[in-house]
Scaffold this motif. Structure first.
Motif, PDB file in Angstrom:
ATOM      1  N   GLU A 199       1.424   3.772   2.882  1.00 52.94           N
ATOM      2  CA  GLU A 199       1.908   3.288   4.181  1.00 52.94           C
ATOM      3  C   GLU A 199       3.428   3.345   4.135  1.00 52.94           C
ATOM      4  O   GLU A 199       4.082   2.476   3.597  1.00 52.94           O
ATOM      5  N   HIS A 254       3.059  -3.067   6.658  1.00 53.00           N
ATOM      6  CA  HIS A 254       1.896  -2.213   6.427  1.00 53.00           C
ATOM      7  C   HIS A 254       1.975  -1.032   7.383  1.00 53.00           C
ATOM      8  O   HIS A 254       2.899  -0.952   8.211  1.00 53.00           O
ATOM      9  N   GLY A 255       1.022  -0.130   7.275  1.00 56.80           N
ATOM     10  CA  GLY A 255       0.968   1.017   8.177  1.00 56.80           C
ATOM     11  C   GLY A 255      -0.439   1.180   8.714  1.00 56.80           C
ATOM     12  O   GLY A 255      -1.382   0.559   8.215  1.00 56.80           O
ATOM     13  N   HIS A 310       0.854  -1.193   0.000  1.00 60.72           N
ATOM     14  CA  HIS A 310       0.000   0.000   0.000  1.00 60.72           C
ATOM     15  C   HIS A 310       0.891   1.244   0.000  1.00 60.72           C
ATOM     16  O   HIS A 310       1.612   1.504   0.969  1.00 60.72           O
ATOM     17  N   ARG A 368      -2.709   4.301  -1.795  1.00 59.82           N
ATOM     18  CA  ARG A 368      -2.809   2.907  -1.361  1.00 59.82           C
ATOM     19  C   ARG A 368      -2.753   1.928  -2.541  1.00 59.82           C
ATOM     20  O   ARG A 368      -1.978   0.984  -2.548  1.00 59.82           O
TER      21      ARG A 368
HETATM   22 ZN   LIG Z   1      -1.487  -2.001   4.065  1.00 60.65          ZN
END
Ligand SMILES: [Zn+2]
Length: 241
Positions: free
Chosen positions: A68, A167-168, A65, A121
């Motif tokens: 992130e 991920h974030g 994404h 994203r």
């Molecule tokens: Zn993510």
């Protein structure tokens, strides 16, 4: 600077897949970095066919994404740490040195290269982490993103024993399962649940407490600590790649 430790390629030139789009003046490339000490490869380990390598292979993805941002930065610092420590004449960290001598470490810092460039994203409005062939509602709805295809090509060439995908947006160390089907219809625990739980616990303990409420990273199955998805990379990599 470290020619016997680092090999850099990109998914476009290595696998012949098209660029996902423009990153500024040039087409986006999905960089792939391998860090290992080639001098310590035995004959069987340095077999010309990479997928026959005896050396354990591990994989890190900076982001699926693009908005992130923590993963790519983390992995750039991680690569620098491995290489600078290894090359330090005095007191190289013995654990980091051991990793470089005995593991092939594959890193895609910006897996969703277009999303990262655009700080978005998705890749062309498709979420790459719903684009892998596992637990799909429609079997043809996968591998539509270059992000997923690049990961797929690399994974077809190698047998990764462990992988981390960043991920974030929340704090967690999460592992299989992470799909709707597994959560609702089948065993809650993956066949490697004991090992994955132990790894998650060790990672959390090593990371220590963060600024947020001074608590350690929560670690649990994706279904329990995050949420299940259809077409996610994690469960595909573990069970469907
Ligand atoms: Zn993510």
């Amino acid at each position: 600077e470290y020619p016997h430790l680092v090999e850099v390629t990109d998914a476009q030139s290595r696998y012949g897949i098209k660029s996902p789009g423009e990153c500024g003046a040039n087409p986006c490339k999905q960089w792939i970095v391998r860090i290992t000490n080639e001098k310590t490869l035995s004959k069987s380990e340095s077999s010309t066919k990479d997928n026959e390598s005896q050396r354990p292979e591990v994989f890190f993805s900076g982001e699926l994404h693009g908005n992130e941002r923590v993963g790519p930065s983390t992995l750039v610092v991680f690569m620098k740490l491995l290489l600078e420590s290894y090359s330090r004449k005095e007191n190289p960290n013995p654990w980091l040195k051991y990793l470089v001598d005995t593991r092939s470490i594959y890193i895609m810092p910006m897996t969703n290269a277009l999303g990262y460039y655009q700080n978005r994203r998705e890749e062309h409005n498709i979420d790459p982490n719903r684009d892998f062939p596992i637990d799909l509602s429609q079997s043809n709805l996968c591998m539509r993103t270059i992000t997923a295809r690049a990961v797929n090509e690399l994974w077809r060439e190698h047998l990764f024993q462990l992988a981390i995908t960043f991920h974030g947006g929340m704090r967690a160390i999460a592992y299989e399962w992470g799909t709707v089907t597994e959560r609702t219809h089948r065993e809650k625990k993956s066949p490697d649940d004991v090992a994955q739980s132990a790894l998650g616990s060790a990672l959390s303990a090593f990371a220590g407490v963060g600024p947020e409420k001074h608590k350690r990273y929560p670690h649990n199955r994706i279904n329990d600590v995050v949420y299940p998805v259809k077409g996610g990379m994690e469960d595909w990599a573990y069970a469907g790649s």
